[in-house]
Design an enzyme around this catalytic site. Structure first.
Site, short mmCIF file in Angstrom:
data_model
loop_
_atom_site.label_atom_id
_atom_site.label_comp_id
_atom_site.label_asym_id
_atom_site.label_seq_id
_atom_site.Cartn_x
_atom_site.Cartn_y
_atom_site.Cartn_z
N TRP A 16 47.92 36.55 42.20
CA TRP A 16 46.89 36.18 43.18
C TRP A 16 45.92 37.35 43.38
O TRP A 16 44.73 37.16 43.56
CB TRP A 16 47.56 35.82 44.51
CG TRP A 16 46.58 35.44 45.59
CD1 TRP A 16 46.07 34.21 45.83
CD2 TRP A 16 46.03 36.30 46.60
NE1 TRP A 16 45.21 34.24 46.91
CE2 TRP A 16 45.17 35.52 47.40
CE3 TRP A 16 46.16 37.66 46.89
CZ2 TRP A 16 44.46 36.04 48.48
CZ3 TRP A 16 45.44 38.18 47.96
CH2 TRP A 16 44.60 37.37 48.74
N HIS A 17 46.49 38.57 43.32
CA HIS A 17 45.64 39.74 43.55
C HIS A 17 44.70 40.01 42.39
O HIS A 17 43.64 40.59 42.59
CB HIS A 17 46.51 40.97 43.80
CG HIS A 17 47.15 40.98 45.14
ND1 HIS A 17 48.36 40.38 45.39
CD2 HIS A 17 46.74 41.48 46.33
CE1 HIS A 17 48.65 40.53 46.66
NE2 HIS A 17 47.70 41.19 47.26
N GLY A 18 45.08 39.65 41.19
CA GLY A 18 44.20 39.91 40.06
C GLY A 18 44.73 39.32 38.79
O GLY A 18 45.94 39.24 38.58
#
Lengths: 504, 495
Positions: free
Chosen positions: B340-342
């Protein structure tokens, strides 16, 4: 029942705006060594956006995105990856085109006025080159400041002779790690042949940084022109313009492995190890994991060379025994084509080599025997608030003369300073001091009658370093190129040199 | 005059190089006009809702361009799906509706965020011609508002909330500008009841809101941006150029930078919402005070970690299906949380590191039930040790998070473990004194007792009107001073 203060949200915002407008009337004051700046809350409303980057994936001018927490991912998106290195910046560099056109003289002729010099990168020259590269080279030509227009004549003759042609690239941290030089070397090898990475010191400050050859070492004490005061007298006198010596301990090892980070450097077929042996030392040299060869060099004050023929992609040098052993480096190169040696030393502005022993320099010069010396100096001498660099210009003239004295058969090419960015009144752009240094370096090249290449123009002119930094082509100190930025500039420089040689 | 008008019109258009931030001067002026209208419309709820929606969409346009249409589409689709789901009685049919919502939201996320990541994996694995990367722009805040919207449809599916009747209310919830582009991920059941209430701002809310905005601004625009530009970015751009001690300070610097950046923006969002009469939950609770990774995820980005717990971990079975499944569920949750972060392997590994740490802790605390994952329930030295260990595990993860690629991650660790050069420490501290001072200040403020924040809010609340205004102007003046300060030069410590 508490009162509803909703109206205070508006009134507070209004009051804050009013106070900030009033604060804009306050003058700058100096408190505890810090000078406050006049603020202008309306500045954003007055100023048009100056960052005309065409690629929306590039970060904003202050280096953060709205989605700051997630900014890591942005660098991984193909929006950045798919962009061919350098191309948007070519399009961006209208300023550079303008600058280079000013520098370039009429085709085949000599320009007049303050930017005088014979510009051999002409339209006709461009026609000889291939496509975009040649066009790029003609935009940023090498300027010949020699009285007879022969600043690079010896280098051109060496190229035409068919023998190995050697270039020594001397500079500061701008080219550290083979940034820019690795690409310059690659392009020249594409044109003139050759293989390998040239001269590599036996030990350096940041061995893991360089990507064009991997190196690791142990047991050496490294002395450079920058910290030469720490060196014992007998070592200091052996420092040369190449800048670095490695003093062996009881058991010293250096390992070099070729990489395919850049073309034409995956292997070499001729190895030379340069050193002075004052003690009773033995060298064990292993090429490509084969059986090591042992050497017992003579005790001598003179520079000695161990030369090994044969294709290699790995080299290990072990030094054992007692007594003083001063290692310079190894030359990892083919015997034909072109060789480009990197001699970078961070924090060196070029003048540190002026007081080296002439004897040591002469001995080294006889071995390296350069046909062309590129001097990249100046950015280190840029000081905040100083826009005039005439004194540095005079020093650079002395550096040019020094190299001419050591390498009398070599031509000299002065590389102009690149752009350097910073925060100028809240806006990230070219520091005004850099423009003064650019003039000083150019004037020094002109006064010395050397060849000159305008890095600042080739980078894209004013504000280019900020754009490079924002697109990952330079570091966030707005001073040093990354490998991606170096690739663009190194190849542009090589194209300019090739075009110059073709025109002679 | 004409040029001035042109400049203003230019500013009022989306500029990809200067997206609107809470910390920009333009936002202050926009908020001035917005707050006047908001106060004026306080008693006419429908008009106020439309007014806030229009401003929020315009805010999004200035932050992320025309991609606000994605927001509109998501709002309409999930509003409709929730309604249809509510009318449906069959369990399978309801599952179908929630699955559709998942497909739409996660499909959009996958398209915008993961297309090129998947292409790069395909190219690495395949022996044929490589697929061409797509030039896809990631809409600002898409990761936040898609998760926010999903929480609504899943809560309707679980019958935790009733679906909204008016699509404007749903659009208001999804687009409310304070949390729109960088969170916190506000839950529908917390926010929706506040939409149609008459906006009330008490003295406490005003004090707390202003305090959070000013401290958030200080954290983001003074501490985070300064140390990022003048120290941290340089280390992570070329770790091999620096000694181990510089790399370690760079990692510590990044730890405080990312905290100040993200929590600062969250604080501003929560503060702005308070000034408009809305309550958001706390999103960061001094995370580096955590004595275990378990505690860390109860203090760091709480709105995300609780979202992952409620909608992913529990959906996977949570801890209800045996020990092995619990560990596996933790790992899956954190791996997906990492993604989700990257969209990169580094974030996957980062998630894996945290998932593994959580699983190991679950096992460890199960084995030694007297040792609590919460620092407050441990002895003083047990807590200090836990904080030190947890902080360094988190910092190891931040290297993966920040470095541009795996090679640079290795270079950071290699420098720290093989070329530490502690003798350079005094030079580094004095050479980069302003940046080091701000890093130290960031940590000191972070480790202040929790009651100091309450004290700060109380102090601001007690200030008279002009005291509040002066305090706010002083902080903004400071931000402008730091923003226009020169870039610290590169310094060589190793020769």
């Amino acid at each position: 029942m508490q009162r509803n203060r909703l109206q205070q949200t508006f009134l507070l915002t209004l009051a804050v705006c009013g106070l900030l407008l009033a604060a804009g009337l306050l003058p700058s004051v100096r408190v505890a060594g810090i000078t406050t700046r006049k603020i202008d809350i309306l500045s954003e409303l007055k100023r048009k956006n100056v960052y005309q980057t065409p690629d929306s994936a590039l970060p904003g001018p202050f280096g953060f995105r709205v989605d700051g927490y997630l900014s890591g991912f942005e660098r991984d998106t193909a929006a950045v990856k798919v962009r061919p290195v350098g191309e948007p910046l070519v399009e961006l560099s209208r300023g550079a085109q303008r600058d280079s056109l000013r520098l370039a003289g009429p085709p085949g002729g000599t320009a007049s006025g303050p930017e005088s010099g014979t510009a051999s990168g002409t339209d006709s020259g461009a026609a000889a080159g291939s496509g975009a590269a040649a066009t790029a080279a003609s935009r940023w030509p090498i300027v010949d400041f020699s009285p007879g227009g022969d600043a690079l004549a010896r280098f051109a003759a060496a190229i035409r002779s068919g023998r190995q042609c050697r270039i020594g690239f001397f500079g500061d941290s701008f080219i550290e790690g083979d940034i820019l030089v690795g690409d310059f070397r690659e392009r020249l090898k594409e044109e003139y042949g050759g293989g390998g990475v040239g001269f590599v010191p036996l030990s350096i400050t940041s061995p893991k940084f360089r990507q064009t050859v991997t190196q690791d070492f142990s047991g050496w004490t490294t002395y450079t022109l920058v910290n030469k005061r720490k060196a014992p007298e007998e070592v200091r006198e052996k420092l040369t313009a190449t800048g670095i010596v490695s003093v062996a301990g009881a058991h010293s090892v250096s390992n070099f492995t070729a990489t395919n980070f850049r073309g034409h450097s995956k292997s070499w077929n001729h190895t030379e190890i340069l050193f002075i042996n004052r003690g009773e030392r033995q060298l064990e040299v292993m090429v490509d994991d084969t059986i090591p060869h042992s050497y017992t060099p003579a005790q001598s004050e003179d520079l000695q060379i161990i030369a090994i023929e044969g294709r290699a992609a790995k080299l290990q040098i072990k030094v054992t025994g007692e007594g003083e052993f001063i290692g310079y480096g190894a030359i990892l190169e083919n015997r034909t084509g072109i060789r480009v040696d990197l001699h970078s030393l961070r924090a060196n502005n070029g003048t540190l080599g002026l007081d080296c022993s002439r004897d040591a320099d002469a001995e080294m010069a006889a071995v390296l025997d350069y046909d062309l010396i590129v001097l990249q100096y100046g950015l280190n001498a840029v000081d905040a608030g100083v826009t005039g660099y005439a004194a540095f210009g005079r020093q650079l003239c002395a550096v040019v003369e020094h190299f001419r004295a050591i390498y009398p058969r070599a031509d000299i090419l002065v590389m102009g300073v690149g752009d350097k960015g910073g925060n100028v009144d809240g806006e990230f752009t070219t520091l005004p001091e850099v423009l003064g240094m650019r003039r000083a370096v150019r004037n020094a090249a002109e006064q010395s009658g050397a060849a000159y290449w305008d890095t600042f123009a080739a980078m894209g002119g004013t504000g280019s370093m900020v754009r490079y930094a924002e697109s990952g082509m330079a570091a966030k100190d707005f001073t040093h190129l990354s490998y991606a930025g170096g690739r663009l500039i190194g190849r542009r420089m090589a194209e300019a040199l090739i075009l110059d040689v073709q025109g002679r | 005059m004409r040029e001035a008008i042109e400049n203003i019109l230019c500013l009022l258009r989306y500029d990809p190089d200067a997206p609107l931030l809470f910390s920009s001067g333009l936002f202050l002026f926009l908020f001035l006009f917005f707050s006047l209208g908001y106060w004026w419309l306080r008693k006419t709820t429908p008009l106020r809702i439309v007014y806030v929606i229009l401003f929020s969409l315009y805010f999004y346009y200035l932050s992320g361009g025309y991609y606000f249409v994605v927001l509109l589409f998501v709002a309409m689709s999930d509003f409709t799906i929730a309604h249809l789901m509510h009318r449906t009685q069959g369990r399978k049919a309801r599952k179908g509706w929630v699955a559709l919502s998942l497909v739409i939201n996660l499909g959009l996320l996958a398209y915008f965020k993961y297309t090129n990541f998947l292409i790069s994996i395909w190219n690495d694995l395949s022996t044929g011609d490589p697929l061409e990367f797509k030039k896809i722009f990631l809409p600002v805040g898409v990761s936040f508002f898609l998760f926010q919207s999903l929480s609504y449809t899943i809560d309707v599916y679980r019958r935790r909330i009733e679906p909204l009747k008016n699509p404007l209310d749903y659009l208001f919830y999804l687009s409310f500008f304070p949390q729109l582009v960088a969170g916190p991920i506000v839950r529908a059941r917390d926010f929706i009841p506040q939409i149609r209430q008459k906006p009330v701002v008490t003295d406490q809310m005003l004090g707390a809101g202003l305090f959070l905005i000013l401290t958030g601004l200080f954290k983001k625009a003074v501490i985070s941006d300064y140390i990022s530009l003048n120290f941290v970015d340089r280390i992570f751009d070329n770790p091999a150029l620096y000694s181990g001690v510089e790399n370690l300070l760079g990692v510590y610097g990044y730890a405080i930078q990312i905290y100040c950046d993200f929590s600062g923006y969250s604080d501003m969002a929560i503060g702005l919402a308070l000034l408009l009469g809305f309550h958001f939950n706390v999103n960061f609770d001094s995370p580096y005070k955590s004595a275990s990774i378990t505690e860390f995820w109860r203090r760091w980005h709480i709105s995300l970690s609780s979202w992952l717990r409620d909608y992913l971990y529990i959906s996977l079975g949570g801890n209800r299906k045996g020990k092995f499944r619990t560990y596996l569920n933790l790992m899956i949750t954190m791996l997906l949380g990492g993604l989700w972060h990257g969209a990169s392997m580094r974030f996957l590994i980062w998630g894996g590191l945290h998932g593994a740490a959580l699983a190991v802790e679950k096992w460890f605390f199960g084995l030694f039930p007297r040792v609590s994952p919460m620092g407050k329930e441990r002895s003083r030295w047990g807590r200090v040790l836990g904080i030190a260990v947890t902080f360094h595990i988190v910092c190891s993860g931040w290297v993966l998070f920040r470095a541009a690629d795996m090679e640079r991650c290795k270079e950071v660790f290699r420098a720290i473990f093989t070329n530490f050069s502690p003798g350079l420490l005094p030079q580094v501290l004095s050479g980069y004194a302003p940046a080091m001072g701000l890093i130290a200040l960031g940590f000191v403020l972070h480790f202040l007792p929790g009651r100091s924040e309450q004290w700060g809010k109380k102090m601001v609340e007690r200030l008279p009107f002009w005291g509040k205004a002066l305090a706010a102007a002083a902080v903004i003046w400071l931000v402008m001073q730091v923003k226009s300060s020169g870039v610290q030069p590169f310094i060589y410590f190793q020769f």
